[in-house]
Design an enzyme around this catalytic site. Structure first.
Site, PDB file in Angstrom:
ATOM      1  CB  CYS A   9      -0.968   0.104   1.258  1.00  0.00           C
ATOM      2  SG  CYS A   9      -1.745   1.599   1.353  1.00  0.00           S
ATOM      3  CB  CYS A  19       0.861   1.247   4.367  1.00  0.00           C
ATOM      4  SG  CYS A  19      -0.615   0.936   5.108  1.00  0.00           S
ATOM      5  CG  ASP A  28      -2.453  15.074  -4.107  1.00  0.00           C
ATOM      6  OD1 ASP A  28      -3.436  14.423  -3.644  1.00  0.00           O
ATOM      7  OD2 ASP A  28      -1.817  14.926  -5.298  1.00  0.00           O
ATOM      8  CG  HIS A  48      -4.452  -0.734   4.818  1.00  0.00           C
ATOM      9  ND1 HIS A  48      -4.149   0.035   3.835  1.00  0.00           N
ATOM     10  CD2 HIS A  48      -5.630  -1.329   4.271  1.00  0.00           C
ATOM     11  CE1 HIS A  48      -4.542  -0.127   2.804  1.00  0.00           C
ATOM     12  NE2 HIS A  48      -5.519  -1.128   2.841  1.00  0.00           N
ATOM     13  CG  ASN A  93     -12.183  10.813  -4.933  1.00  0.00           C
ATOM     14  OD1 ASN A  93     -13.290  11.406  -5.032  1.00  0.00           O
ATOM     15  ND2 ASN A  93     -11.004  11.448  -5.351  1.00  0.00           N
ATOM     16  CG  HIS A 100      -4.242   3.818   3.501  1.00  0.00           C
ATOM     17  ND1 HIS A 100      -3.171   3.118   4.022  1.00  0.00           N
ATOM     18  CD2 HIS A 100      -4.371   4.738   4.389  1.00  0.00           C
ATOM     19  CE1 HIS A 100      -3.047   3.498   5.372  1.00  0.00           C
ATOM     20  NE2 HIS A 100      -4.210   4.636   5.396  1.00  0.00           N
ATOM     21  CG  HIS A 130      -6.892   9.233   0.243  1.00  0.00           C
ATOM     22  ND1 HIS A 130      -7.143   7.854  -0.210  1.00  0.00           N
ATOM     23  CD2 HIS A 130      -7.171   9.832  -0.977  1.00  0.00           C
ATOM     24  CE1 HIS A 130      -7.260   7.774  -1.484  1.00  0.00           C
ATOM     25  NE2 HIS A 130      -7.440   9.087  -1.917  1.00  0.00           N
ATOM     26  CG  HIS A 136      -8.538  14.314  -1.850  1.00  0.00           C
ATOM     27  ND1 HIS A 136      -7.590  14.266  -2.833  1.00  0.00           N
ATOM     28  CD2 HIS A 136      -9.222  13.161  -2.008  1.00  0.00           C
ATOM     29  CE1 HIS A 136      -7.473  13.061  -3.427  1.00  0.00           C
ATOM     30  NE2 HIS A 136      -8.336  12.424  -2.992  1.00  0.00           N
TER      31      HIS A 136
END
Ligand code: AMP
Length: 114
Positions: free
Chosen positions: A4, A7, A30, A46, A87, A98, A100, A102
């Site tokens: 990942c 990770c 990003d 995770h 997303n 994983h 997240h 934004h």
């Protein structure tokens, strides 16, 4: 998880531009920013996506939203506003599996998203 990307960013194996870190979560810029400010906030544990949040792991998500509010203030996004996006899966165009969030800001956004 060994395979990942996020990770591996948390472990330091893959470099990142860190914004914030504590025992539960990690935030970094990003690599392909879509706005003047574009930060990703991720749990250290995770979790694949929002679809995998449950009563066992949801406390970290509440914590992440506290951290998002702090980051937004620190980055000067609070006054004008900003967007928090996660997303999920194929239709959501999730490219990294994983969880997240934004945090994007610093310009005017449109609605609905494309
Ligand atoms: P998503 O498409 O919602 O899964 O978002 C994944 C995000 O991770 C994208 O916005 C990518 O630009 C970003 N990303 C991919 N690799 C890296 C990296 N090594 N460092 C920082 N951001 C990354």
């Amino acid at each position: 998880m060994d395979d990942c990307l996020f990770c591996r960013i948390i472990s330091g194996e893959v470099p990142s531009n860190k914004v914030y870190e504590d025992s539960l979560c990690y935030a970094f810029r990003d690599i392909n920013p879509q706005a003047p400010t574009h930060i990703l906030v991720i749990p250290k544990q995770h979790i694949e996506s929002v679809s995998d949040i449950n009563s066992e792991n949801s406390a970290v998500v509440a914590h992440i939203f506290e951290v998002i509010a702090k980051i937004a203030k620190d980055e000067g996004l609070t006054e004008k506003g900003y967007r928090v996006v996660s997303n999920i899966g194929e239709y959501g165009q999730q490219s990294v599996k994983h969880l997240h969030f934004h945090v994007i800001g610093g310009r005017q956004f449109g609605w609905p998203p494309g």
